[in-house]
Design a protein around this motif. Structure first.
Motif, PDB file in Angstrom:
ATOM      1  N   HIS A  88       0.801  -1.229   0.000  1.00 23.11           N
ATOM      2  CA  HIS A  88       0.000   0.000   0.000  1.00 23.11           C
ATOM      3  C   HIS A  88       0.833   1.278   0.000  1.00 23.11           C
ATOM      4  O   HIS A  88       0.351   2.326  -0.435  1.00 23.11           O
ATOM      5  CB  HIS A  88      -0.921   0.025   1.220  1.00 23.11           C
ATOM      6  CG  HIS A  88      -1.822  -1.165   1.323  1.00 23.11           C
ATOM      7  ND1 HIS A  88      -2.860  -1.388   0.447  1.00 23.11           N
ATOM      8  CD2 HIS A  88      -1.848  -2.204   2.195  1.00 23.11           C
ATOM      9  CE1 HIS A  88      -3.486  -2.507   0.780  1.00 23.11           C
ATOM     10  NE2 HIS A  88      -2.884  -3.018   1.823  1.00 23.11           N
ATOM     11  N   ILE A  89       2.058   1.211   0.502  1.00 20.45           N
ATOM     12  CA  ILE A  89       2.850   2.434   0.663  1.00 20.45           C
ATOM     13  C   ILE A  89       4.208   2.284  -0.009  1.00 20.45           C
ATOM     14  O   ILE A  89       4.660   1.172  -0.311  1.00 20.45           O
ATOM     15  CB  ILE A  89       3.050   2.790   2.154  1.00 20.45           C
ATOM     16  CG1 ILE A  89       3.822   1.668   2.863  1.00 20.45           C
ATOM     17  CG2 ILE A  89       1.723   3.057   2.821  1.00 20.45           C
ATOM     18  CD1 ILE A  89       4.216   2.010   4.287  1.00 20.45           C
ATOM     19  N   TYR A  90       4.827   3.424  -0.245  1.00 23.11           N
ATOM     20  CA  TYR A  90       6.178   3.460  -0.798  1.00 23.11           C
ATOM     21  C   TYR A  90       6.966   4.438   0.068  1.00 23.11           C
ATOM     22  O   TYR A  90       6.669   5.635   0.095  1.00 23.11           O
ATOM     23  CB  TYR A  90       6.137   3.928  -2.259  1.00 23.11           C
ATOM     24  CG  TYR A  90       7.478   3.923  -2.937  1.00 23.11           C
ATOM     25  CD1 TYR A  90       7.930   2.797  -3.615  1.00 23.11           C
ATOM     26  CD2 TYR A  90       8.294   5.057  -2.918  1.00 23.11           C
ATOM     27  CE1 TYR A  90       9.162   2.791  -4.247  1.00 23.11           C
ATOM     28  CE2 TYR A  90       9.522   5.059  -3.554  1.00 23.11           C
ATOM     29  CZ  TYR A  90       9.951   3.923  -4.211  1.00 23.11           C
ATOM     30  OH  TYR A  90      11.170   3.922  -4.834  1.00 23.11           O
ATOM     31  N   ILE A  91       7.959   3.913   0.796  1.00 25.89           N
ATOM     32  CA  ILE A  91       8.733   4.759   1.703  1.00 25.89           C
ATOM     33  C   ILE A  91       9.877   5.402   0.938  1.00 25.89           C
ATOM     34  O   ILE A  91      10.728   4.718   0.375  1.00 25.89           O
ATOM     35  CB  ILE A  91       9.285   3.939   2.890  1.00 25.89           C
ATOM     36  CG1 ILE A  91       8.122   3.353   3.704  1.00 25.89           C
ATOM     37  CG2 ILE A  91      10.159   4.811   3.776  1.00 25.89           C
ATOM     38  CD1 ILE A  91       8.564   2.516   4.875  1.00 25.89           C
ATOM     39  N   ASN A  92       9.882   6.719   0.915  1.00 34.04           N
ATOM     40  CA  ASN A  92      10.942   7.477   0.266  1.00 34.04           C
ATOM     41  C   ASN A  92      12.112   7.580   1.233  1.00 34.04           C
ATOM     42  O   ASN A  92      12.090   8.363   2.178  1.00 34.04           O
ATOM     43  CB  ASN A  92      10.433   8.868  -0.123  1.00 34.04           C
ATOM     44  CG  ASN A  92      11.441   9.628  -0.965  1.00 34.04           C
ATOM     45  OD1 ASN A  92      12.580   9.219  -1.107  1.00 34.04           O
ATOM     46  ND2 ASN A  92      10.999  10.751  -1.518  1.00 34.04           N
TER      47      ASN A  92
END
Length: 654
Positions: free
Chosen positions: A648-652
């Motif tokens: 669900h997420i993409y950590i930068n």
């Protein structure tokens, strides 16, 4: 541009450090950890147990999070369309991720979701039931008698139900013969709501008569009051239920504002579950956890650094067991790496084989280009791939590969004069000299050039496969196999080609005849030594069969004519659209020009899509069927390190 070298390792960690060590290993994503069944240490020491029990509490929490996300999905505004398809994950920074994960109150949202979902489901059920009761009562609305009094009669019985309209008159006459009366109260569709009153001793006969007319009994005696009163009561209940349901919908919408937080938690606990499952499946003693696995040689120093940060943990290299399957990972440079899509689609090579990616990359791009042979379509595809690469999240290898293939397509199209088919000749004749200056040949006027080019590339492709197998066997010191299985075919096939087509290479008839005699030597070796097991009769029989398979090589080469066929079909279809558009424009009106533009845009986009798909599929087919079997067995096991995965997420990280 090779298969990564793997190191077998074993990490022994004290139980107090194992959880934190696994977390860092997962964050690093460099070490594949074997479970108790796969680990050699379990076979050498069968008395070992496992490190932990199954993490049922985390599994249950993750299931609850999943149900909460499914429930809230209908009550939150999520991105839709192409943007959502290309970038389905929300980009956040590490700090925001940590804040959500550490906030214990977020888990309260899950419980509120469960309560709201249960309430909504109950209210929906109640609403459906009330709608059903009201629909049942409506035909009886004109009945003035309280429904409970219908069952108080002593010498007679009152039956209530629905009777088909077409049977009403006949049933009325038949009931009169039984001294029974029927009264129409209302209607429901094609049926009458009826009261039937008969003497107690005539009930069975009356019911039998009614059943023959498909009488549908309706029970009202369980209620009290008139039907009008009952309708009013149930209408009030329904309105109240709708109000409560609306309140729950609004409550769910408020909870939906925390939908993203639940997505973060879902990804967090998914990774936590992965670590805990890994831990629960590894061999262990009472005090230690034993992590046996694989790491790439180039990552060994990183692994050593991670483990060295723990005082009660140690890392050691160990030798793989005899016959143990070594996981496979492939490494390539930036140009070749996108073509790993094709290799992985076929299946990983064995750890002792050749990584075919660097070999297939130039051929794949060239074959794709020849199947399209249109510079205009190449430009369209490059534009699309640039857009997708910029907007798309995750692995972009396929987009980069198609972008490289599109670049080759522009060159192939320029060399064959294909610019959206013959659009230059039809619509921009002033650019004709430039087009002809860039051209090598026109496939429509010189198809035999394309024919010979396709066969030559096919033959070269097959030779590269045989040479690759030959060199690999030499590297593995399998000299007999290299000579009998590859060198013989290389010499014989090339000798046959020079014998048959030597004149085209400038050879005299006498020189060409010499190559015919040379081909006899490898032919004899193939018959005698291509099969090196079993008795001589079987070996020679199989050798003769393999020699006969020379004809199969001819079939393999001929299959490359699909390059010419698809290239000319693409050009022919493009020309057809241009002719249609040109015809529409001859009307010399605004309508004609609009039709021309529509035909050009829709037609060429359609041709780009259908021809691009054909080029991709048939180019893959040439790799898988004609090329790979010459030197590749496949069937290797993919290297799968323990690593964090996010849905669900993409950590930068920056």
């Amino acid at each position: 541009m090779a298969i990564s070298k793997m190191a077998k390792v074993i990490i022994v960690s004290h139980r107090t450090e194992a959880t934190q060590l696994l977390e860092l290993l997962q964050r690093g994503g460099i070490c594949q950890i074997l479970n108790a069944e796969e680990a050699m240490v379990s076979r050498d020491f069968p008395e070992l147990g496992i490190a932990a029990e199954r993490p049922k509490d985390i599994e249950e929490l993750l299931n609850r999070l999943t149900r909460a996300l499914v429930f809230l999905k209908d009550y939150t505004e999520s991105p839709k369309g192409l943007a959502a398809a290309l970038s389905p994950r929300t980009v956040i920074d590490q700090q925001e991720y940590n804040n959500v994960v550490s906030d214990k109150q977020v888990l309260d949202i899950v419980e509120q979701c469960e309560q709201s979902q249960a309430a909504i489901e109950k209210l929906k059920t109640d609403s459906e039931n009330l709608h059903g009761i009201l629909a049942e009562l409506q035909p009886w609305a004109s009945l003035q008698t309280p429904v409970e009094e219908l069952g108080w009669l002593e010498t007679t019985t009152c039956l209530t139900g629905l009777l088909a309209i077409q049977h009403f008159e006949q049933i009325q006459k038949d009931l009169a013969a039984l001294d029974a009366a029927v009264q129409q109260i209302g209607a429901a569709g094609n049926k009458y709501a009826c009261l039937i009153v008969c003497l107690n001793e005539q009930v069975n006969d009356a019911q039998k008569l009614l059943r023959s007319a498909d009488f549908e009994a309706v029970t009202l005696s369980a209620m009290t009051g008139t039907v009008a009163e009952l309708i009013e009561q149930h209408t009030q209940k329904l309105n109240e239920t709708k109000k409560q349901l609306q309140y729950q919908y609004e409550k769910a919408a408020v909870l939906g504002k925390d939908f993203f937080k639940l997505q973060i938690l879902h990804d967090h606990y998914t990774n936590l579950l992965s670590r805990e499952r890994t831990k629960s499946n590894t061999p262990a003693t009472e005090a230690t956890v034993i992590l046996e696995g694989w790491v790439r040689e180039k990552d060994y120093a990183r692994l050593e650094k991670i483990v060295s940060g723990f005082g009660a943990s140690s890392l050691n290299r160990i030798a793989p067991a005899e016959g143990e399957e070594i996981p496979v990972e492939i490494e390539n440079n930036n140009f070749v790496r996108p073509f790993e899509v094709v290799t992985r689609l076929y299946g990983m090579p064995q750890h002792f084989e050749v990584d075919p990616t660097a070999l297939l990359a130039p051929f794949f791009a060239l074959f794709f280009a020849l199947c399209l042979t249109d510079a205009g379509y190449g430009l369209v595809l490059i534009g699309l791939m640039a857009f997708f690469i910029r907007k798309m999240q995750g692995d972009k290898k396929l987009m980069w590969m198609l972008g490289i293939c599109s670049g080759f397509t522009i060159v192939a199209g320029a060399l064959t004069g294909g610019w959206f088919g013959d659009a230059v000749q039809q619509f921009i004749p002033t650019l004709g000299p430039l087009r002809e200056k860039l051209m090598w040949f026109d496939p429509m006027k010189e198809p035999m050039v394309f024919f010979r080019l396709s066969l030559a590339l096919g033959y070269l492709h097959i030779m590269v496969g045989l040479i690759t197998a030959f060199l690999h066997n030499l590297k593995q010191k399998k000299f007999v196999a290299a000579v009998c299985d590859q060198l013989t075919w290389l010499v014989m096939l090339n000798s046959i080609v020079l014998k048959l087509f030597g004149a085209g290479f400038g050879l005299s008839p006498e020189s060409a005849a010499v190559f015919g005699k040379i081909a006899m030597v490898p032919a004899v070796i193939i018959v005698l030594f291509s099969q090196r097991h079993g008795n001589w009769a079987g070996r020679i029989g199989m050798g003769c069969y393999k020699l006969f398979s020379t004809i199969f090589y001819m079939g393999d080469v001929l299959s490359y004519l699909r390059l010419m066929a698809l290239g000319m079909v693409t050009g022919g279809l493009a020309m057809a659209f241009n002719v249609m558009a040109k015809t529409a424009s001859e009307e010399k009106s605004i309508k004609g020009y609009i039709i021309m533009v529509v035909i050009l845009i829709v037609g060429h986009l359609f041709n780009t899509a259908i021809s691009g798909l054909s080029a991709f599929v048939h180019t893959i087919r040439l790799q898988f069927v004609e090329f790979f079997p010459k030197f590749l067995e496949g069937g290797g096991t993919q290297f799968k390190p323990l690593m964090r995965e996010y849905k669900h997420i993409y950590i930068n990280e920056k």
